[in-house]
Design a protein around this motif. Structure first.
Motif, short mmCIF file in Angstrom:
data_model
loop_
_atom_site.label_atom_id
_atom_site.label_comp_id
_atom_site.label_asym_id
_atom_site.label_seq_id
_atom_site.Cartn_x
_atom_site.Cartn_y
_atom_site.Cartn_z
N ILE A 100 -81.08 -32.34 -64.53
CA ILE A 100 -81.42 -32.69 -65.92
C ILE A 100 -81.93 -34.12 -66.01
O ILE A 100 -82.93 -34.40 -66.68
N PHE A 101 -81.26 -35.04 -65.30
CA PHE A 101 -81.68 -36.44 -65.31
C PHE A 101 -83.10 -36.58 -64.75
O PHE A 101 -83.93 -37.31 -65.32
N THR A 102 -83.39 -35.87 -63.68
CA THR A 102 -84.72 -35.93 -63.07
C THR A 102 -85.78 -35.40 -64.02
O THR A 102 -86.90 -35.93 -64.11
N GLU A 103 -85.43 -34.36 -64.76
CA GLU A 103 -86.36 -33.82 -65.75
C GLU A 103 -86.56 -34.80 -66.91
O GLU A 103 -87.68 -34.96 -67.41
N LEU A 104 -85.50 -35.46 -67.33
CA LEU A 104 -85.58 -36.40 -68.45
C LEU A 104 -86.46 -37.60 -68.13
O LEU A 104 -87.09 -38.17 -69.04
N ILE A 105 -86.51 -38.00 -66.88
CA ILE A 105 -87.37 -39.14 -66.51
C ILE A 105 -88.79 -38.69 -66.16
O ILE A 105 -89.59 -39.48 -65.65
N GLY A 106 -89.07 -37.42 -66.43
CA GLY A 106 -90.42 -36.92 -66.25
C GLY A 106 -90.81 -36.60 -64.83
O GLY A 106 -91.99 -36.60 -64.47
N LYS A 107 -89.82 -36.32 -63.97
CA LYS A 107 -90.10 -36.04 -62.56
C LYS A 107 -89.67 -34.62 -62.18
O LYS A 107 -89.32 -34.37 -61.03
N GLU A 108 -89.71 -33.71 -63.14
CA GLU A 108 -89.27 -32.35 -62.86
C GLU A 108 -90.06 -31.67 -61.74
O GLU A 108 -89.57 -30.77 -61.07
N SER A 109 -91.31 -32.12 -61.53
CA SER A 109 -92.15 -31.52 -60.48
C SER A 109 -91.62 -31.84 -59.08
O SER A 109 -92.04 -31.22 -58.10
N LEU A 110 -90.71 -32.82 -58.98
CA LEU A 110 -90.16 -33.21 -57.68
C LEU A 110 -88.91 -32.44 -57.30
O LEU A 110 -88.36 -32.62 -56.22
N ILE A 111 -88.45 -31.56 -58.19
CA ILE A 111 -87.19 -30.85 -57.94
C ILE A 111 -87.45 -29.53 -57.21
O ILE A 111 -88.10 -28.64 -57.75
N ASP A 125 -92.84 -40.38 -55.02
CA ASP A 125 -93.16 -39.00 -55.39
C ASP A 125 -92.97 -38.02 -54.23
O ASP A 125 -93.84 -37.18 -53.95
N ASN A 126 -91.83 -38.11 -53.57
CA ASN A 126 -91.53 -37.22 -52.44
C ASN A 126 -90.50 -36.18 -52.89
O ASN A 126 -89.32 -36.49 -53.04
N SER A 127 -90.94 -34.97 -53.10
CA SER A 127 -90.08 -33.92 -53.64
C SER A 127 -88.96 -33.54 -52.67
O SER A 127 -87.84 -33.23 -53.10
N VAL A 128 -89.26 -33.56 -51.38
CA VAL A 128 -88.25 -33.18 -50.39
C VAL A 128 -87.10 -34.20 -50.37
O VAL A 128 -85.93 -33.84 -50.39
N LEU A 129 -87.44 -35.49 -50.37
CA LEU A 129 -86.42 -36.54 -50.36
C LEU A 129 -85.59 -36.52 -51.64
O LEU A 129 -84.36 -36.68 -51.59
N VAL A 130 -86.24 -36.31 -52.77
CA VAL A 130 -85.52 -36.22 -54.04
C VAL A 130 -84.55 -35.04 -54.03
O VAL A 130 -83.38 -35.17 -54.40
N SER A 131 -85.01 -33.90 -53.58
CA SER A 131 -84.18 -32.69 -53.58
C SER A 131 -83.01 -32.82 -52.63
O SER A 131 -81.88 -32.45 -52.97
#
Length: 225
Positions: A29-40, A123-129
């Motif tokens: 939810i936090f990641t989506e709120l900061i506008g980075k939902e595409s990285l999840i 903007d690294n989706s793998v590292l974020v996930s």
């Protein structure tokens, strides 16, 4: 002065599963709120392949902290019991309160919070996930840190049960309430006969083998075909 003895506490897996799930949802939810939902979880297959190595590194960080703050490396052991949902790093010797508290937060800070921030920046989706999964997996570490930080004088010790630990103290700790940590009794000695340097269950070997085969197949399809 009262004689010292070990007060045994065991992790409550049901409560930790609930907290771990809550942490996972909060981070999503936090990641989506900061506008980075595409990285999840946008690269499911690669994340799946890298998840176990990432969580193994989690345990290595625990051991590094143990050694840096007073433990001997020969007393560090590693284990995989994936049928119980755990990878573990255990220390055969008694260690100080400071040592265990620092060790508990090492993976959360270095491959949870810091890597999450780096992943967001680049903007690294793998590292974020992977960072989100690691933070979720730190539920036990977090509640151990909260509970142990409230206690005054003790030495921390691990033994043959990877889901439990002993607190060596002259203070009566049997009435201390620590969320997701259940008091199991006292003992004068902890059994450490099964603490081999590396202990991997049969179910874990099978899981590791499947992950290796899947990884090989993935890289063959992705880069060779």
């Amino acid at each position: 002065m009262k004689n010292k003895k070990y007060y045994i506490f065991e992790m409550n897996s049901s409560k930790l599963t609930i907290i771990s799930t809550i942490l996972l949802l909060v981070m999503i939810i936090f990641t989506e709120l900061i506008g980075k939902e595409s990285l999840i979880f946008s690269n499911y297959f690669l994340i799946l392949i890298l998840l176990i190595p990432y969580l193994i590194f989690h345990e290595i960080l625990h051991s590094i902290s143990y050694v840096l703050h007073g433990a001997k490396f020969e007393n560090i052991t590693y284990g995989a019991h994936l049928e119980k949902g755990i990878l573990c790093c255990l220390c055969k010797q008694n260690i100080t309160k400071k040592n265990i508290l620092i060790s508990l937060v090492y993976p959360l800070i270095f491959i949870g919070i810091i890597t999450y921030i780096i992943g967001i920046i680049i903007d690294n989706s793998v590292l974020v996930s992977l960072s989100i999964f690691n933070i979720s997996g730190c539920a036990g570490d977090i509640f151990m840190f909260i509970g142990l930080s409230k206690l005054k004088d003790f030495e921390y010790s691990e033994y043959d049960n990877p889901m439990a630990f002993g607190l060596y103290s002259s203070e009566d700790l049997s009435k201390k309430k620590m969320y997701a940590l259940d008091f199991k009794g006292t003992t004068d000695k902890l059994e450490k006969q099964d603490m081999k340097k590396i202990r991997i269950s049969k179910a874990s070997w099978i899981t590791f083998a499947i992950f290796i085969l899947v990884a090989i197949l993935y890289f063959y399809i992705e880069y060779m075909m």
